[in-house]
Write a protein that holds these residues in place. Structure first.
Motif, short mmCIF file in Angstrom:
data_model
loop_
_atom_site.label_atom_id
_atom_site.label_comp_id
_atom_site.label_asym_id
_atom_site.label_seq_id
_atom_site.Cartn_x
_atom_site.Cartn_y
_atom_site.Cartn_z
N GLY A 77 23.59 -44.66 24.64
CA GLY A 77 22.32 -44.67 25.12
C GLY A 77 21.71 -43.32 24.66
O GLY A 77 20.86 -42.01 25.45
N TYR A 78 22.22 -43.02 23.55
CA TYR A 78 22.24 -41.66 22.16
C TYR A 78 22.20 -40.11 23.05
O TYR A 78 21.13 -39.41 23.45
N THR A 79 23.36 -40.63 24.17
CA THR A 79 23.93 -39.48 24.83
C THR A 79 25.02 -38.95 24.27
O THR A 79 25.14 -37.61 24.61
N ALA A 80 25.66 -39.67 23.47
CA ALA A 80 27.33 -39.09 23.09
C ALA A 80 27.10 -39.32 21.79
O ALA A 80 27.29 -40.50 21.37
N PRO A 81 27.42 -38.88 20.58
CA PRO A 81 26.53 -37.17 20.27
C PRO A 81 25.06 -36.65 21.50
O PRO A 81 24.52 -37.73 21.66
N ALA A 82 25.42 -35.64 22.14
CA ALA A 82 24.03 -35.44 23.27
C ALA A 82 23.27 -34.80 21.36
O ALA A 82 23.66 -33.71 20.48
N ALA A 83 22.02 -33.84 21.98
CA ALA A 83 21.04 -32.92 21.05
C ALA A 83 21.63 -31.97 21.02
O ALA A 83 22.51 -31.29 22.04
N GLY A 84 22.06 -31.42 19.82
CA GLY A 84 22.51 -30.39 18.86
C GLY A 84 24.42 -29.93 18.83
O GLY A 84 24.54 -29.85 17.89
N GLN A 85 25.01 -31.51 18.59
CA GLN A 85 25.46 -31.59 18.63
C GLN A 85 26.11 -31.26 17.09
O GLN A 85 24.66 -32.35 16.51
N ARG A 86 27.34 -30.96 16.07
CA ARG A 86 27.20 -30.91 14.60
C ARG A 86 27.50 -32.47 14.89
O ARG A 86 28.96 -32.71 14.96
N ILE A 87 26.67 -32.65 13.41
CA ILE A 87 27.57 -34.42 13.06
C ILE A 87 27.09 -34.42 11.44
O ILE A 87 26.54 -33.93 11.06
N VAL A 88 28.19 -35.02 10.70
CA VAL A 88 28.67 -35.33 9.76
C VAL A 88 28.30 -37.07 9.22
O VAL A 88 29.42 -37.55 10.22
N GLN A 89 27.43 -37.93 8.72
CA GLN A 89 27.80 -38.71 8.75
C GLN A 89 27.65 -39.04 7.66
O GLN A 89 27.26 -39.14 6.13
N VAL A 90 28.25 -40.26 6.96
CA VAL A 90 28.52 -40.66 5.67
C VAL A 90 28.44 -43.07 5.70
O VAL A 90 29.24 -43.27 6.84
N ASP A 91 27.86 -43.01 5.19
CA ASP A 91 27.11 -44.22 5.35
C ASP A 91 26.99 -44.89 3.78
O ASP A 91 26.03 -44.10 2.93
N VAL A 92 26.36 -45.69 3.37
CA VAL A 92 26.62 -46.80 1.94
C VAL A 92 25.71 -47.30 1.95
O VAL A 92 24.78 -47.10 0.64
N GLU A 93 24.44 -47.07 2.46
CA GLU A 93 23.20 -47.54 2.74
C GLU A 93 22.45 -46.30 3.47
O GLU A 93 22.43 -45.46 4.35
N PRO A 94 21.66 -45.61 2.55
CA PRO A 94 20.97 -44.81 2.52
C PRO A 94 20.15 -44.19 3.75
O PRO A 94 19.38 -43.41 4.20
N GLY A 95 18.96 -45.16 3.61
CA GLY A 95 18.69 -45.70 5.67
C GLY A 95 19.21 -45.61 6.56
O GLY A 95 18.47 -45.03 7.42
N GLN A 96 20.35 -45.47 6.21
CA GLN A 96 20.85 -45.07 7.71
C GLN A 96 20.82 -44.00 7.93
O GLN A 96 21.42 -43.26 9.07
N LEU A 97 20.92 -42.29 7.06
CA LEU A 97 21.51 -41.70 7.45
C LEU A 97 20.37 -40.79 8.21
O LEU A 97 19.43 -40.26 7.80
N GLY A 98 20.73 -40.34 9.41
CA GLY A 98 19.77 -39.67 10.34
C GLY A 98 19.34 -40.43 11.01
O GLY A 98 18.56 -40.02 11.63
#
Length: 547
Positions: free
Chosen positions: A283-304
């Motif tokens: 439910g968008y609680t883990a990661p929590a707000a403010g945690q450091r995230i690196v996202q790798v995806d082949v679809e640019p529209g998914q990033l962030g």
């Protein structure tokens, strides 16, 4: 040399490795069906409902790594198969959806079963188009086949008026094109390495992008080199071997809080080929707000898209892990070891034999013990799945086929598609009574095709997940979630399948053995306690907590 559009379409499917087309016969596609008959190399699999056919096509693609093809006629067929289109989109599965349209000269006059098919299916597809010019159909087929498999794979809908298929064309078959998969830039590689080297408690959440790029072995090597625990995203169980020391669990509905803590306590979350959707993130609680995230995806529209990220890497999962290489220094294994110990503590089932009732934990333990390591498990939606998700261990890649969409009725037709893709492997579908009876008619398809697959049905005579939500909010006020079921054993036998019932988990190993030895479709009904509503709660406990 000329051929008809239908013949050219069949040749294009063959060139792309298609060996099965699933569907329900339609007057819109008699020309195409005849072209399949004349060619003889692609098998048309007639299902009993277009929704079941679409599930078969999606699961066949998922199990084979190829492209699924489903056929549906006009508006009613398209409406029925739309659930499979949505499932393929959520699962990132390559699928060609061919839907028939009425004759071109009748378009726009509210002809029989007329609707705007691209507008209807477009929102749940990767792309949808109608082509009424016979000279443009061959390139439209080529584009659809290519688009479905490139970038983030998905279902592409091609609507064809019935009259275009008879036209002659000089177009050659559409040959597969090698798609490029983006690699991370040198700057991104440097940045990710710096973040990983600076993290004391990193974690990888691995999703479909790892499976689709064939990067499972590379993920194992990456986790070992960087001493990082790996969590499987929602219904991506087989993305990492579950018995490996770096496996930390599966993020599902109702994930045990101690497993969720692996995400919440991490000082760096690497989202590798996963959308970080609602269920994966609790439910968008883990990661929590403010945690450091690196996202790798082949679809640019998914990033962030789901979370603000510190670093967004538009790249293929396989290329990224290979570019990152090894850390170049010894990493502390304590964090990863700790999270693996937690996983084993909350998901290990000690053997027991109950002779008076069914304990679903023991059923799942015995199921794992009774299947070969490479058995394929297909998974329906419902609360019964919580036990499978929590306690079943997938030791190998490509051993799980499930609907990330949460579509009920998926498992049985998916087992048919998976068995056709892997005829030499054991295939078992796992359903609740609600989901099983949504597509039970496809048991006839399995019998007709003589497919020796096993369907396990956890029967509590209710829509269990809905009942759970009702009891949480309105304890004791039950409406719509109670069911009355037929005798599932006799129903299986009426279809020509093997049928047996288990009323205590001590009976299950022998029942499973008999079902596997039946050499035909088999149904094992597992009579479960309606009060045990989920892995962690009973109905009484839910009511008391709400009160």
């Amino acid at each position: 040399m000329t051929a008809t559009v239908a013949t050219q379409l069949v040749a294009s499917l063959k060139a792309h490795g298609v060996r099965y087309v699933f569907g329900v016969p339609s007057e819109s596609f008699t020309t195409l069906l005849d072209a399949l008959y004349a060619d003889g190399e692609i098998t048309f699999v007639p299902a009993r409902h277009e929704g079941g056919a679409a599930f078969m096509a999606e699961a066949h693609a998922a199990a084979s790594g190829g492209i699924g093809v489903v056929l549906g006629g006009r508006a009613v067929g398209a409406a029925n198969l739309s659930i499979g289109v949505h499932t393929a989109r959520e699962n990132s599965t390559a699928m060609l959806v061919l839907v028939g349209q009425l004759h071109s000269r009748h378009r726009g006059r509210e002809g029989f079963q007329e609707t705007d098919l691209p507008a209807f299916l477009g929102p749940v597809a990767k792309h949808a188009v109608e082509e009424s010019d016979p000279h443009r159909v061959p390139p439209a087929v080529a584009r659809a086949l290519t688009l479905s498999r490139t970038g983030r794979p998905g279902p592409v809908v091609l609507s064809l008026p019935e009259d275009v298929l008879d036209h002659e064309t000089a177009a050659v078959p559409a040959l597969p094109r090698a798609g490029t998969r983006p690699a991370p830039s040198p700057e991104d590689v440097t940045a990710v390495r710096k973040l990983l080297l600076g993290a004391a408690r990193p974690v990888v959440i691995a999703g479909a992008g790892v499976k689709l790029s064939g990067a499972e072995d590379d993920l194992v090597a990456f986790a070992e080199a960087w001493e990082v625990p790996v969590l499987a995203a929602w219904r991506r169980h087989d993305v990492f071997p579950n018995e490996h020391p770096r496996y930390a669990g599966h993020l599902q509905m109702g994930t045990h809080p101690d497993l969720v803590a692996t995400v919440r306590e991490a000082d760096l979350v690497v989202a590798l080929g996963t959308r970080l959707g609602e269920i994966t993130t609790q439910g968008y609680t883990a990661p929590a707000a403010g945690q450091r995230i690196v996202q790798v995806d082949v679809e640019p529209g998914q990033l962030g898209k789901a979370y603000p990220v510190e670093l967004a890497v538009h790249a293929d999962a396989l290329a990224t892990m290979r570019a990152l290489g090894k850390p170049g220094e010894r990493r502390d294994p304590d964090w990863a070891d700790e999270r693996q110990r937690v996983y084993r503590r909350v998901t290990t089932v000690d053997p027991a034999e109950n002779r008076e009732h069914v304990d679903n934990r023991q059923i799942v333990r015995a199921l794992r013990a009774g299947l070969p390591p490479d058995a394929v498990v297909t998974n329906d939606a419902g609360n019964f799945a919580g036990w499978l998700h929590t306690f079943f261990r997938f030791p190998l890649a490509r051993t799980y086929v499930g609907a990330a969409s949460g579509a009920m009725g998926y498992a049985l037709p998916a087992a048919i598609g998976a068995k056709l893709a892997a005829p030499d492997r054991t295939v078992v579908s796992v359903s609740g009574d609600g989901g099983f009876l949504m597509t039970v008619q496809e048991l006839e398809t399995a019998v007709r095709l003589r497919l020796p697959l096993v369907s396990l049905v956890f029967n509590n005579n209710m829509y269990g997940s809905i009942r759970m939500h009702q009891e949480r909010r309105y304890p004791g006020r039950v409406i719509g979630s109670e069911l009355g079921n037929p005798d599932l054993v006799e129903l299986a036998r009426a279809f020509g399948a093997f049928g047996t019932r288990v009323a205590a988990d001590a009976e299950f190993p022998a029942a499973l053995e008999a079902a596997l030895a039946a050499d035909r479709p088999a149904v094992v009904e597992i009579v479960t306690d309606p009060g045990r509503i989920s892995v962690w709660n009973t109905l009484d406990e839910l009511r008391e907590r709400t009160a």
